[in-house]
Design an enzyme around this catalytic site. Structure first.
Site, PDB file in Angstrom:
ATOM      1  N   ASP A  35       0.847  -1.198   0.000  1.00 48.61           N
ATOM      2  CA  ASP A  35       0.000   0.000   0.000  1.00 48.61           C
ATOM      3  C   ASP A  35       0.885   1.252   0.000  1.00 48.61           C
ATOM      4  OD1 ASP A  35      -1.899   1.937   0.404  1.00 48.61           O
ATOM      5  OD2 ASP A  35      -2.290   1.394   2.511  1.00 48.61           O
ATOM      6  N   ASN A  73      -0.095   4.539  -0.448  1.00 46.62           N
ATOM      7  CA  ASN A  73      -0.645   5.807   0.053  1.00 46.62           C
ATOM      8  C   ASN A  73      -1.373   5.639   1.386  1.00 46.62           C
ATOM      9  OD1 ASN A  73      -2.788   4.384  -0.907  1.00 46.62           O
ATOM     10  ND2 ASN A  73      -3.755   6.095  -1.958  1.00 46.62           N
ATOM     11  N   ASP A 118      -3.887   3.922   2.601  1.00 48.97           N
ATOM     12  CA  ASP A 118      -5.341   3.861   2.813  1.00 48.97           C
ATOM     13  C   ASP A 118      -5.767   2.435   3.173  1.00 48.97           C
ATOM     14  OD1 ASP A 118      -4.998   2.583   0.411  1.00 48.97           O
ATOM     15  OD2 ASP A 118      -6.514   3.737  -0.680  1.00 48.97           O
ATOM     16  N   ASP A 168      -1.841  -1.155  -3.945  1.00 49.91           N
ATOM     17  CA  ASP A 168      -2.118  -0.372  -5.155  1.00 49.91           C
ATOM     18  C   ASP A 168      -0.962  -0.483  -6.153  1.00 49.91           C
ATOM     19  OD1 ASP A 168      -0.163   1.447  -4.039  1.00 49.91           O
ATOM     20  OD2 ASP A 168      -1.762   2.084  -2.689  1.00 49.91           O
ATOM     21  N   ASP A 198      -4.594  -9.883 -16.375  1.00 53.97           N
ATOM     22  CA  ASP A 198      -5.678 -10.838 -16.204  1.00 53.97           C
ATOM     23  C   ASP A 198      -6.805 -10.442 -17.161  1.00 53.97           C
ATOM     24  OD1 ASP A 198      -7.290 -12.858 -14.789  1.00 53.97           O
ATOM     25  OD2 ASP A 198      -5.927 -12.475 -13.116  1.00 53.97           O
ATOM     26  N   ASP A 237      -9.055 -15.718 -17.283  1.00 50.42           N
ATOM     27  CA  ASP A 237      -9.916 -16.192 -16.201  1.00 50.42           C
ATOM     28  C   ASP A 237     -11.009 -17.126 -16.719  1.00 50.42           C
ATOM     29  OD1 ASP A 237     -10.548 -15.700 -13.293  1.00 50.42           O
ATOM     30  OD2 ASP A 237     -12.479 -15.118 -14.151  1.00 50.42           O
ATOM     31  N   GLU A 267      -7.053 -20.150 -17.605  1.00 50.71           N
ATOM     32  CA  GLU A 267      -7.412 -20.779 -16.339  1.00 50.71           C
ATOM     33  C   GLU A 267      -8.689 -21.562 -16.540  1.00 50.71           C
ATOM     34  OE1 GLU A 267      -9.095 -19.948 -11.956  1.00 50.71           O
ATOM     35  OE2 GLU A 267      -9.967 -19.253 -13.830  1.00 50.71           O
ATOM     36  N   HIS A 286      -4.333 -16.906  -5.656  1.00 51.91           N
ATOM     37  CA  HIS A 286      -5.217 -16.135  -4.776  1.00 51.91           C
ATOM     38  C   HIS A 286      -6.529 -16.845  -4.459  1.00 51.91           C
ATOM     39  CE1 HIS A 286      -6.485 -15.586  -8.851  1.00 51.91           C
ATOM     40  NE2 HIS A 286      -7.627 -15.072  -8.437  1.00 51.91           N
ATOM     41  N   ASP A 287      -6.775 -18.004  -5.053  1.00 53.31           N
ATOM     42  CA  ASP A 287      -8.036 -18.723  -4.833  1.00 53.31           C
ATOM     43  C   ASP A 287      -7.912 -19.913  -3.894  1.00 53.31           C
ATOM     44  OD1 ASP A 287      -9.439 -17.109  -6.599  1.00 53.31           O
ATOM     45  OD2 ASP A 287      -9.046 -18.408  -8.319  1.00 53.31           O
TER      46      ASP A 287
HETATM   47  O1  TEU Z   1     -11.445 -18.479 -10.457  1.00 54.78           O
HETATM   48  C1  TEU Z   1     -12.200 -19.472 -11.057  1.00 54.78           C
HETATM   49  C2  TEU Z   1     -12.459 -20.591 -10.220  1.00 54.78           C
HETATM   50  O2  TEU Z   1     -12.774 -21.638 -10.715  1.00 54.78           O
HETATM   51  C3  TEU Z   1     -12.395 -20.360  -8.779  1.00 54.78           C
HETATM   52  O3  TEU Z   1     -13.628 -19.853  -8.481  1.00 54.78           O
HETATM   53  C4  TEU Z   1     -12.109 -21.598  -8.034  1.00 54.78           C
HETATM   54  O4  TEU Z   1     -12.776 -22.683  -8.590  1.00 54.78           O
HETATM   55  C5  TEU Z   1     -12.621 -21.444  -6.658  1.00 54.78           C
HETATM   56  O5  TEU Z   1     -11.973 -20.382  -6.028  1.00 54.78           O
HETATM   57  C6  TEU Z   1     -12.371 -22.705  -5.923  1.00 54.78           C
HETATM   58  O6  TEU Z   1     -13.407 -22.832  -5.010  1.00 54.78           O
HETATM   59  C7  TEU Z   1     -11.313 -17.300 -11.142  1.00 54.78           C
HETATM   60  C8  TEU Z   1     -10.551 -16.298 -10.321  1.00 54.78           C
HETATM   61  O7  TEU Z   1      -9.239 -16.752 -10.136  1.00 54.78           O
HETATM   62  C9  TEU Z   1     -11.279 -16.048  -9.050  1.00 54.78           C
HETATM   63  O8  TEU Z   1     -10.574 -15.202  -8.178  1.00 54.78           O
HETATM   64  C10 TEU Z   1     -12.620 -15.444  -9.402  1.00 54.78           C
HETATM   65  O9  TEU Z   1     -13.392 -15.302  -8.251  1.00 54.78           O
HETATM   66  C11 TEU Z   1     -13.373 -16.291 -10.410  1.00 54.78           C
HETATM   67  O10 TEU Z   1     -12.569 -16.744 -11.486  1.00 54.78           O
HETATM   68  C12 TEU Z   1     -14.474 -15.480 -11.037  1.00 54.78           C
HETATM   69  O11 TEU Z   1     -13.932 -14.508 -11.880  1.00 54.78           O
HETATM   70 CA    CA Z   2      -3.436   2.266  -1.283  1.00 57.55          CA
END
Ligand code: TEU
Ligand code: CA
Length: 550
Positions: free
Chosen positions: A21, A23, A25, A29, A98, A199, A254, A327-328
Site C-alpha cells: 500500500d 498511500n 489507505d 495499489d 488478467d 480467467d 485458467e 489467490h483462490d
Molecule cells: O477463479 C475461477 C475458479 O474456478 C475459482 O472460483 C475456483 O474454482 C474457486 O476459487 C475454488 O473454489 C477465477 C478467479 O481466479 C477467481 O478469483 C474469481 O473469483 C473467479 O474466477 C471469477 O472470476
Molecule cells: Ca493504497
C-alpha cells in the site's frame, strides 16, 4: 519442443490489493507494486502476472470488471499503470494481465444497457432467459452458491451468472461480444503488455440447451455441463487468429473442468489456441463431494500421479504450467506440505519442486517467504465473497457459521489474500493504516526484512533455486520421469537430455526416510538444509538435487 521465452520464464503472481500500500489507505495499489519492482527483479523473476486492476465495484476483488480500459481508482490511475509497465520493461521483465471475459460486472455499461429492455442493442451481450414455473430457467448453481440465475424486474427475465449475481456471464454466441473482447486485448497489447492469464476461459462456450444439472457433485457438473462447451475451441482459434498471433506474447488459460482429457485441445502446439493452461487436478485433490469447504485427506501418491499424468500427456506436444497456489487457494506450504515445526524446510522443498519440474513455474506472492494460512478467530474477519457466501448458506440452513470456521481456516481464499509481510513493523509493513483484511499475526516471525538479513532464509533459497533453474536449461526442456511412484513419502524424479541428467529427491514427510533408488554416480548440487551429504537418508522435508554422472 520449440524454444521460447515463456517456457524459460519464472512467473510471479501479484494480487495487488494485498501486495503493498503506497498511500496508506489500507489497500494495496499500483504504486505499491512500482516500489517493489527491484525486489521482484532480485528474486530472478522474468514475468509478472498482475491480477485485475481494472475499474470494478469489487464484488469479487476486481474479477467483476466495469470498464476494461480503465484502472480501479483504489489502485491508481492509467498513468500509474503506464509507469508500472515501463518500470517492468526497464528491468527486462514482462507483464501479463488478467483477462476476465467470461463475465463482466453488472455495473459495466454493456450490462446497464442490456437489462433495460428486450430490444436494447446490448440485450444479446448477456444470457437472458424467461423463468420456468415461477422459478429460474433451470437448476444451475453458481460457483459461490445459490442459483446461477438472477431475476431482473425491468424485463421480468433471468440472467445467467456462474459466479456472483454481480458477475453476469457474457454471451459468446454473439459475434459482437467476441469482437469487443478482441478489441480489449488489442488495446492492452498496443500499450505493450506481454500477455494474458485468461480467467475461467474454459467456461465461455455455453451448452445452449441449458439442461438441468444432474449430478449432486458440483465438480462433475462443472466438467460435464459448464466447461469445455461446444464452441470453445472455435472461439479461442478465432481470438488467436484475430489478435494473439499478431504479437509476441504469452497466454495461460485458467479453467475449472480442463481435465487431462481436454488439456491438449487448449495448448497443443499445433492447435493455435493458448500457450498454457492452469488445470486444477492437484488443487481439487483435497476437496470432497461437497466442494472446497468439505475437505478430505489425500495422499502424496495421488499428488504425484497428477503431475505424472499431465507431464506424460503434454510431453512433446504442449507446454505445462507448474503452480501450487494462487489467490483462490490456501497457502501452498500449509496445504501441500506443513506449516508446523518444519515450515521453512517444507517451503524450500516446494520451491525445489517448482523450479525443477517441466513447465513454466508460477510463484504466488508471499510464497517466496513461506507465508502460511491464517486462522481468523471470527467470521467477521473474512472478506472473500466465496467464504462469506458459505457462512451465509450455513446460516440459512439454521447453523452457526462460527462452528464451521475451521473449514475457512483450512480452505478459504483469504488464506492467500492477507497482506504481504514486508517487515515486523505494524501491519507487517504493508500499510500505515489498518489493512482491508487483517495481517497474519505471524508477520513478526515471517517477513521479508528479516529474511533479507538471513542467508539461509526461505527467501534466499527461492532466489537460489530460480537461479539454479536458469543455470541448468535441462530443467526447462529436458525429459521428466518420476521414479518409485508408489513411495508414500518421497517424490523423486529424473530430468534429462542428451548432455545432462539430474535426480530430484523430495521427502514429503516429518520422518527420516531411507530412500535407496537404483541410480548411482550421484553428485549433490542443491539442497534445502544448511549442510548436506550425497546419501539418501532424507531428513524431514529434505530436498536434494543431484547431477547423475555415468
Ligand atoms: O477463479 C475461477 C475458479 O474456478 C475459482 O472460483 C475456483 O474454482 C474457486 O476459487 C475454488 O473454489 C477465477 C478467479 O481466479 C477467481 O478469483 C474469481 O473469483 C473467479 O474466477 C471469477 O472470476
Ligand atoms: Ca493504497
Amino acid at each position: 519442443m520449440k524454444k521460447t521465452w515463456w517456457k524459460e520464464s519464472v512467473v510471479y503472481q501479484i494480487y495487488p490489493r494485498s501486495f503493498n500500500d503506497s498511500n496508506n489507505d489500507g489497500i494495496g495499489d499500483i504504486q505499491g507494486v512500482v516500489q517493489k519492482l527491484d525486489y521482484i527483479k532480485s528474486l530472478g523473476i522474468d514475468v509478472i502476472w498482475l491480477c485485475p486492476v481494472y475499474k470494478s465495484p469489487n464484488d469479487d476483488n476486481g474479477y467483476d470488471i466495469a470498464d476494461y480500459r480503465d484502472i480501479m481508482s483504489e489502485f491508481g490511475t492509467m498513468a500509474d499503470f503506464d509507469e508500472l509497465l515501463a518500470g517492468i520493461h526497464k528491468r527486462d521483465m514482462k507483464l501479463v494481465m488478467d483477462l476476465v471475459v467470461n463475465h463482466s460486472s453488472d455495473e459495466h455499461a454493456w450490462f446497464e444497457e442490456s437489462r433495460k429492455s428486450k430490444d436494447n442493442p446490448y440485450r444479446d451481450y448477456y444470457i437472458w432467459k424467461p423463468g420456468q414455473n415461477g422459478g429460474p430457467p433451470n437448476n444451475w448453481e453458481a460457483f459461490f452458491g445459490g442459483s446461477a440465475w438472477q431475476h431482473d424486474t425491468a424485463t421480468d427475465e433471468y440472467y445467467l451468472h456462474l459466479f456472483t449475481t454481480k458477475q453476469p456471464d457474457l454471451n459468446w454466441e454473439n459475434p459482437k461480444v467476441r469482437a469487443e473482447v478482441n478489441d480489449i486485448i488489442k488495446y492492452w497489447f498496443d500499450k505493450g503488455v506481454d500477455g494474458f492469464r485468461m480467467d475461467v476461459i474454459s467456461l465461455i462456450s455455453k451448452r445452449e440447451e441449458y439442461a438441468d444439472m444432474v449430478s449432486p457433485v458440483f465438480e462433475e457438473t462443472i466438467a460435464k455441463q459448464y466447461a469445455n462447451g461446444p464452441r470453445i475451441h472455435e472461439f479461442l482459434k478465432e481470438m488467436n487468429r484475430e489478435v494473439l498471433s499478431k504479437f509476441d506474447i504469452m497466454t495461460v488459460g485458467e479453467g475449472p473442468g480442463i481435465t487431462l482429457e481436454h488439456g491438449l485441445d487448449y495448448v497443443g502446439e499445433d492447435r493455435d489456441e493458448l500457450n498454457m493452461v492452469f488445470h486444477f487436478d492437484h488443487m481439487f485433490l483435497d476437496m470432497g463431494d461437497g466442494g472446497k469447504f468439505d475437505p478430505i485427506p489425500y495422499s502424496l501418491v495421488e499428488f504425484k500421479d497428477v503431475f505424472n499424468r499431465w507431464d506424460e500427456k503434454l510431453n512433446g506436444k504442449g507446454w505445462g504450467s507448474i503452480f501450487l497456489g494462487n489467490h483462490d487457494f490456501p497457502r501452498m506450504v500449509s496445504r501441500f506440505a506443513t506449516d508446523g515445526k518444519y515450515r521453512e524446510e517444507a517451503s524450500k522443498l516446494l520451491a525445489t519442486l517448482l523450479m525443477t519440474m517441466r513447465g513454466t513455474p508460477y510463484v504466488y506472492q508471499g510464497d517466496e517467504i513461506g507465508m502460511s494460512n491464517v486462522a481468523f478467530e471470527s467470521t467477521e474477519d473474512y472478506r472473500d465473497v466465496e467464504t462469506l457466501n458459505y457462512f451465509r448458506q450455513l446460516e440459512a440452513d439454521g447453523q452457526n457459521p462460527q462452528d464451521h470456521i475451521h473449514n475457512a481456516h483450512q480452505m478459504g481464499r483469504d488464506n492467500a489474500r492477507t497482506p504481504i509481510q514486508w517487515s515486523d513493523d505494524s501491519n507487517g509493513g504493508f500499510s500505515d493504516s489498518e489493512p482491508w483484511i487483517k495481517v497474519n499475526p505471524n508477520y513478526t516471525e515471517i517477513n521479508v526484512a528479516s529474511q533479507e538479513r538471513d542467508k539461509r532464509s526461505v527467501l534466499n533459497y527461492f532466489r537460489k533455486m530460480i537461479q539454479f533453474r536458469k543455470e541448468h536449461p535441462t530443467l526447462v526442456y529436458g525429459d521428466y520421469e518420476s521414479i518409485e511412484n508408489d513411495h508414500k513419502q518421497v517424490y523423486a524424479y529424473r530430468r534429462w537430455d542428451e548432455e545432462n541428467e539430474y535426480l530430484v529427491v523430495l521427502n514429503f514427510s516429518d520422518q527420516v526416510v531411507d530412500f535407496t533408488p537404483i541410480i548411482t554416480g550421484l553428485e549433490l548440487l542443491a539442497y534445502n538444509y544448511d549442510d548436506s551429504t550425497e546419501d539418501l537418508l532424507m531428513r524431514p522435508w529434505e530436498a536434494k538435487v543431484f547431477r547423475v554422472n555415468d
